[in-house]
Structure formats: structure tokens, C-alpha cells
Design a protein around this motif. Structure first.
Motif, mmCIF file in Angstrom:
data_model
loop_
_atom_site.group_PDB
_atom_site.id
_atom_site.type_symbol
_atom_site.label_atom_id
_atom_site.label_comp_id
_atom_site.label_asym_id
_atom_site.label_seq_id
_atom_site.Cartn_x
_atom_site.Cartn_y
_atom_site.Cartn_z
ATOM 1 N N MET A 1 5.626 -4.049 -1.552
ATOM 2 C CA MET A 1 4.357 -4.743 -1.723
ATOM 3 C C MET A 1 3.337 -3.752 -2.240
ATOM 4 N N LYS A 2 2.646 -4.146 -3.281
ATOM 5 C CA LYS A 2 1.617 -3.295 -3.870
ATOM 6 C C LYS A 2 0.316 -4.081 -3.935
ATOM 7 N N LEU A 3 -0.794 -3.418 -3.614
ATOM 8 C CA LEU A 3 -2.115 -4.015 -3.717
ATOM 9 C C LEU A 3 -3.000 -3.102 -4.541
ATOM 10 N N GLU A 4 -3.471 -3.618 -5.662
ATOM 11 C CA GLU A 4 -4.413 -2.884 -6.500
ATOM 12 C C GLU A 4 -5.777 -3.542 -6.322
ATOM 13 N N ILE A 5 -6.799 -2.740 -6.060
ATOM 14 C CA ILE A 5 -8.142 -3.269 -5.840
ATOM 15 C C ILE A 5 -9.024 -2.875 -7.013
ATOM 16 N N ILE A 6 -9.675 -3.885 -7.588
ATOM 17 C CA ILE A 6 -10.572 -3.688 -8.725
ATOM 18 C C ILE A 6 -11.955 -4.159 -8.295
ATOM 19 N N GLN A 7 -12.934 -3.254 -8.350
ATOM 20 C CA GLN A 7 -14.286 -3.593 -7.917
ATOM 21 C C GLN A 7 -15.204 -3.806 -9.113
ATOM 22 N N ASN A 8 -15.957 -4.882 -9.046
ATOM 23 C CA ASN A 8 -17.034 -5.164 -9.981
ATOM 24 C C ASN A 8 -18.317 -5.261 -9.159
ATOM 25 N N ASN A 9 -19.428 -5.543 -9.777
ATOM 26 C CA ASN A 9 -20.703 -5.582 -9.065
ATOM 27 C C ASN A 9 -20.698 -6.504 -7.860
ATOM 28 N N THR B 1 -11.565 -7.729 -6.649
ATOM 29 C CA THR B 1 -10.290 -8.409 -6.882
ATOM 30 C C THR B 1 -9.158 -7.580 -6.291
ATOM 31 N N GLY B 2 -8.303 -8.250 -5.542
ATOM 32 C CA GLY B 2 -7.081 -7.638 -5.037
ATOM 33 C C GLY B 2 -5.907 -8.234 -5.782
ATOM 34 N N VAL B 3 -5.162 -7.398 -6.495
ATOM 35 C CA VAL B 3 -3.998 -7.854 -7.246
ATOM 36 C C VAL B 3 -2.757 -7.527 -6.409
ATOM 37 N N LEU B 4 -2.070 -8.570 -5.972
ATOM 38 C CA LEU B 4 -0.898 -8.408 -5.114
ATOM 39 C C LEU B 4 0.359 -8.476 -5.957
ATOM 40 N N GLU B 5 1.303 -7.584 -5.654
ATOM 41 C CA GLU B 5 2.564 -7.557 -6.394
ATOM 42 C C GLU B 5 3.709 -7.319 -5.427
ATOM 43 N N GLY B 6 4.737 -8.146 -5.522
ATOM 44 C CA GLY B 6 5.923 -7.962 -4.695
ATOM 45 C C GLY B 6 6.025 -9.002 -3.601
ATOM 46 N N ARG B 7 6.614 -8.592 -2.483
ATOM 47 C CA ARG B 7 6.879 -9.480 -1.355
ATOM 48 C C ARG B 7 5.984 -9.100 -0.182
ATOM 49 N N LEU B 8 5.178 -10.040 0.268
ATOM 50 C CA LEU B 8 4.346 -9.817 1.451
ATOM 51 C C LEU B 8 5.069 -10.419 2.647
ATOM 52 N N LEU C 1 -8.171 -12.953 -4.763
ATOM 53 C CA LEU C 1 -6.815 -12.465 -4.542
ATOM 54 C C LEU C 1 -5.950 -13.000 -5.683
ATOM 55 N N ASP C 2 -5.555 -12.100 -6.574
ATOM 56 C CA ASP C 2 -4.713 -12.466 -7.714
ATOM 57 C C ASP C 2 -3.261 -12.391 -7.265
ATOM 58 N N CYS C 3 -2.645 -13.544 -7.112
ATOM 59 C CA CYS C 3 -1.283 -13.621 -6.595
ATOM 60 C C CYS C 3 -0.259 -13.938 -7.686
ATOM 61 N N SER C 4 -0.624 -13.695 -8.931
ATOM 62 C CA SER C 4 0.283 -14.025 -10.032
ATOM 63 C C SER C 4 1.567 -13.197 -10.005
ATOM 64 N N LYS C 5 1.554 -12.042 -9.331
ATOM 65 C CA LYS C 5 2.748 -11.203 -9.227
ATOM 66 C C LYS C 5 3.320 -11.191 -7.806
ATOM 67 N N LEU C 6 2.774 -12.052 -6.951
ATOM 68 C CA LEU C 6 3.268 -12.152 -5.582
ATOM 69 C C LEU C 6 4.523 -13.017 -5.579
ATOM 70 N N GLU C 7 5.609 -12.473 -5.061
ATOM 71 C CA GLU C 7 6.895 -13.163 -5.094
ATOM 72 C C GLU C 7 7.185 -13.975 -3.837
ATOM 73 N N PHE C 8 6.599 -13.561 -2.709
ATOM 74 C CA PHE C 8 6.919 -14.179 -1.421
ATOM 75 C C PHE C 8 5.802 -13.867 -0.449
ATOM 76 N N ILE C 9 5.511 -14.794 0.464
ATOM 77 C CA ILE C 9 4.570 -14.528 1.547
ATOM 78 C C ILE C 9 5.135 -15.101 2.836
ATOM 79 N N SER C 10 5.120 -14.299 3.886
ATOM 80 C CA SER C 10 5.616 -14.720 5.193
ATOM 81 C C SER C 10 4.441 -15.127 6.078
ATOM 82 N N SER C 11 4.744 -15.538 7.283
ATOM 83 C CA SER C 11 3.683 -15.905 8.221
ATOM 84 C C SER C 11 2.791 -14.699 8.536
#
Length: 100
Positions: free
Chosen positions: A1-9, A13-20, A45-55
Motif C-alpha cells: 500500500m502506498k499513499l502519496e500526499i499532494i498539498q495545495n492551498n 489530496t491523498g493518492v492511494l495505490e495497492g491493497r488497503l 482521496l484518489d482511489c483510482s489505483k486502489l485495488e482492494f479495501i478491507s474493513s
């Protein structure tokens, strides 16, 4: 699981990638601290690259939502796949978030 954080004013945005999943949720909880710190802002939360999310992952999304409500911010979720959208719907979490 990878989380990239992009800050604007006024937006973060948190870009999630992989399996959560349960195994990744502990690290994700630590990685999402900048999002919790910015709970007074608009969080995407940008989940376009999120493959799975558990409870466990859903619980972390809920904790972020609660923090934003307390501090006057909000959370929008984007890019969810049909499978992940179904998880949110089945668990009743779909109505708690803004989806775009």
C-alpha cells in the motif's frame, strides 16, 4: 500500500495505490497523519489505483471523516472501481462520503 500526499492551498489530496488490507492498515494509519492534521481542509482521496479495501481500511476512512467533521473540513473520494464502490455500498459507508 502506498499513499502519496499532494498539498495545495485549500485542498490536500491523498493518492492511494495497492491493497488497503489488514496488513497494510497499520502503516497506512501512520502515513495518513498529514491528512488528519489537515482535517480542516478539503481532502480528496484518489482511489483510482486502489485495488482492494478491507474493513480495517474502511475504519481508517471513517476516522478521517470524523476528524474532518470535527474540524470543519470534508472528504471527497474519487476514482473508485466498481468493486470498491460495492464494498462501500454493502457496508453502508457509501452514504457517508462524497464520491466523484
Amino acid at each position: 500500500m502506498k499513499l502519496e500526499i499532494i498539498q495545495n492551498n485549500d485542498k490536500i489530496t491523498g493518492v492511494l495505490e495497492g491493497r488497503l488490507d489488514t496488513a497494510a492498515s497499520q502503516q497506512f494509519a501512520a502515513d495518513m497523519m498529514p491528512l488528519l492534521d489537515a482535517a480542516d481542509k478539503h481532502i480528496v482521496l484518489d482511489c483510482s489505483k486502489l485495488e482492494f479495501i478491507s474493513s480495517s481500511g474502511l475504519r481508517l476512512f471513517l476516522s478521517l471523516r470524523k476528524a474532518t467533521i470535527a474540524k470543519g473540513g470534508d472528504v471527497t473520494i474519487t476514482g473508485v472501481s466498481a468493486e470498491i464502490k460495492q464494498v462501500f455500498t454493502i457496508t453502508g459507508f457509501y452514504s457517508l462520503f462524497i464520491f466523484k
